[in-house]
Design a protein around this motif. Structure first.
Motif, PDB file in Angstrom:
ATOM      1  N   PRO A 106       1.015  -1.104  -0.269  1.00  0.00           N
ATOM      2  CA  PRO A 106      -0.156   0.105   0.104  1.00  0.00           C
ATOM      3  C   PRO A 106       0.836   1.378  -0.145  1.00  0.00           C
ATOM      4  CG  PRO A 106      -0.583  -1.567   1.703  1.00  0.00           C
ATOM      5  CD  PRO A 106       0.769  -2.269   1.118  1.00  0.00           C
ATOM      6  N   ILE A 109      -1.687   8.055   0.653  1.00  0.00           N
ATOM      7  CA  ILE A 109      -2.262   8.944  -0.173  1.00  0.00           C
ATOM      8  C   ILE A 109      -2.341  10.337   0.450  1.00  0.00           C
ATOM      9  CG2 ILE A 109      -4.536   9.492  -1.473  1.00  0.00           C
ATOM     10  CD1 ILE A 109      -3.175   6.686  -2.254  1.00  0.00           C
ATOM     11  N   LYS A 112      -5.370  12.301   1.518  1.00  0.00           N
ATOM     12  CA  LYS A 112      -6.172  11.461   2.510  1.00  0.00           C
ATOM     13  C   LYS A 112      -5.397  11.275   3.923  1.00  0.00           C
ATOM     14  CE  LYS A 112      -9.217   9.696  -1.066  1.00  0.00           C
ATOM     15  NZ  LYS A 112      -9.862   8.477  -1.813  1.00  0.00           N
ATOM     16  N   ARG A 115      -3.021   5.124   3.867  1.00  0.00           N
ATOM     17  CA  ARG A 115      -2.522   4.282   2.877  1.00  0.00           C
ATOM     18  C   ARG A 115      -3.626   3.434   2.039  1.00  0.00           C
ATOM     19  NH1 ARG A 115       2.878   4.021   2.594  1.00  0.00           N
ATOM     20  NH2 ARG A 115       4.039   4.872   4.425  1.00  0.00           N
ATOM     21  N   GLN A 116      -3.464   3.306   0.628  1.00  0.00           N
ATOM     22  CA  GLN A 116      -4.366   2.451   0.058  1.00  0.00           C
ATOM     23  C   GLN A 116      -3.473   1.500  -1.056  1.00  0.00           C
ATOM     24  OE1 GLN A 116      -6.481   5.378  -2.528  1.00  0.00           O
ATOM     25  NE2 GLN A 116      -8.184   5.525  -0.881  1.00  0.00           N
ATOM     26  N   ALA A 118      -2.085  -0.617  -3.970  1.00  0.00           N
ATOM     27  CA  ALA A 118      -1.675  -0.347  -5.027  1.00  0.00           C
ATOM     28  C   ALA A 118      -0.659  -1.356  -5.678  1.00  0.00           C
ATOM     29  CB  ALA A 118      -0.430   0.818  -5.110  1.00  0.00           C
ATOM     30  N   THR A 151      -2.631   0.359 -10.729  1.00  0.00           N
ATOM     31  CA  THR A 151      -3.515   1.278  -9.944  1.00  0.00           C
ATOM     32  C   THR A 151      -2.824   2.592 -10.100  1.00  0.00           C
ATOM     33  OG1 THR A 151      -2.149   0.737  -7.993  1.00  0.00           O
ATOM     34  CG2 THR A 151      -4.496  -0.460  -8.250  1.00  0.00           C
ATOM     35  N   ARG A 153      -1.996   5.523  -7.902  1.00  0.00           N
ATOM     36  CA  ARG A 153      -2.051   6.234  -6.742  1.00  0.00           C
ATOM     37  C   ARG A 153      -1.055   7.271  -6.871  1.00  0.00           C
ATOM     38  NH1 ARG A 153      -6.971   4.183  -5.670  1.00  0.00           N
ATOM     39  NH2 ARG A 153      -6.682   1.785  -4.584  1.00  0.00           N
ATOM     40  N   TRP A 154      -1.342   8.384  -6.013  1.00  0.00           N
ATOM     41  CA  TRP A 154      -0.536   9.539  -5.764  1.00  0.00           C
ATOM     42  C   TRP A 154       1.008   8.997  -5.677  1.00  0.00           C
ATOM     43  CZ3 TRP A 154       2.523  11.169  -1.640  1.00  0.00           C
ATOM     44  CH2 TRP A 154       3.235  12.481  -1.692  1.00  0.00           C
ATOM     45  N   GLN A 156       2.623   6.994  -7.097  1.00  0.00           N
ATOM     46  CA  GLN A 156       2.787   5.274  -6.863  1.00  0.00           C
ATOM     47  C   GLN A 156       4.195   4.872  -7.175  1.00  0.00           C
ATOM     48  OE1 GLN A 156      -0.336   2.997  -8.131  1.00  0.00           O
ATOM     49  NE2 GLN A 156       0.794   1.269  -8.861  1.00  0.00           N
TER      50      GLN A 156
END
Length: 235
Positions: A106, A109, A112, A115-116, A118, A151, A153-154, A156
């Motif tokens: 992960p 982000i 936010k 963590r997300q 990825a 994915t 993500r920011w 990433q």
């Protein structure tokens, strides 16, 4: 202007794709002055038409980006990116020997503050050996790598490679500052060595497969060539 006709990769009645130069933001944000330069403004002035961004590309990343010529087309293309129907391929120069595989840790982000999930597939294309030594690093190899984020993500790619100690050269936020300094001192290159090399997607009107490529910047070859075999030691 930072965008010239030679930067246009593809154009028709509904989309336009350009090879974005490094350090050019895609669109204006609240922190920019009124006269700031950004991609959509530059392309609009060059072509005389309004353009709409449909996906993200960090200001410090160069390479292919597609823009829509109407809001309707922008919506169609944005959904392709959101649904992961677009194949994105990047080229980067990293520290070390990444090899081949998938990074799936992960990532943070920023907006936010959490963590997300990825996922980034990657493959090392070539490696040069160096005599660069500093801190606990000895004879640091440098690699040209192809990366395909699954994915979006920011930062990433920058985060994934930094997490695995294969920092992308020129990354001043997540990367190896000492190696960045050595790179700039030896080669004169002062940029993030991350480039959006190609995009594959379905044309929003015809439905045909569109494949777009952006030529790799000269800075990549300069860094790989000039660091190969370099003897450099920081006591």
């Amino acid at each position: 202007m930072l965008i010239t006709p030679k930067d246009i990769i593809y154009q028709d009645e509904s989309i336009i794709a350009v090879n974005k130069p490094v350090d050019l933001p895609v669109h204006k944000n609240d922190f920019m002055p009124a006269d700031a330069v950004y991609l959509t403004k530059e392309v609009g002035q060059l072509t005389g038409v309004s353009v709409f961004p449909v996906h993200r590309l960090d200001a410090k990343t160069s390479g292919v980006i597609v823009l829509a010529l109407t809001r309707e087309i922008a919506g169609i293309l944005s959904r392709q990116f959101e649904q992961r129907e677009v194949k994105k391929t990047y080229l980067l120069v990293s520290k070390g020997l990444p090899g081949e595989g998938v990074f799936d840790s992960p990532v943070l982000i920023k907006k936010k503050k959490k963590r997300q999930a990825a996922e980034t597939a990657y493959k090392t294309l070539s490696t040069v050996e160096t005599g660069i030594c500093y801190k606990q690093e000895v004879n640091v190899p440098i690699s040209l790598v192809r990366a395909m984020p699954q994915t979006g993500r920011w930062h990433q790619l920058r985060q994934h490679f930094a997490m695995n100690r294969t920092d992308i050269l020129g990354d001043t936020q997540h990367g190896d500052w000492t190696l960045n300094k050595i790179m700039t001192e030896v080669t004169g290159v002062k940029r993030l060595l991350l480039h959006a090399a190609s995009l594959e997607f379905q044309h929003p009107q015809s439905g045909q497969k569109i494949s777009l490529e952006a030529e790799i910047p000269e800075a990549f070859d300069r860094v790989l060539t000039q660091l190969a075999g370099l003897q450099y030691s920081l006591a």
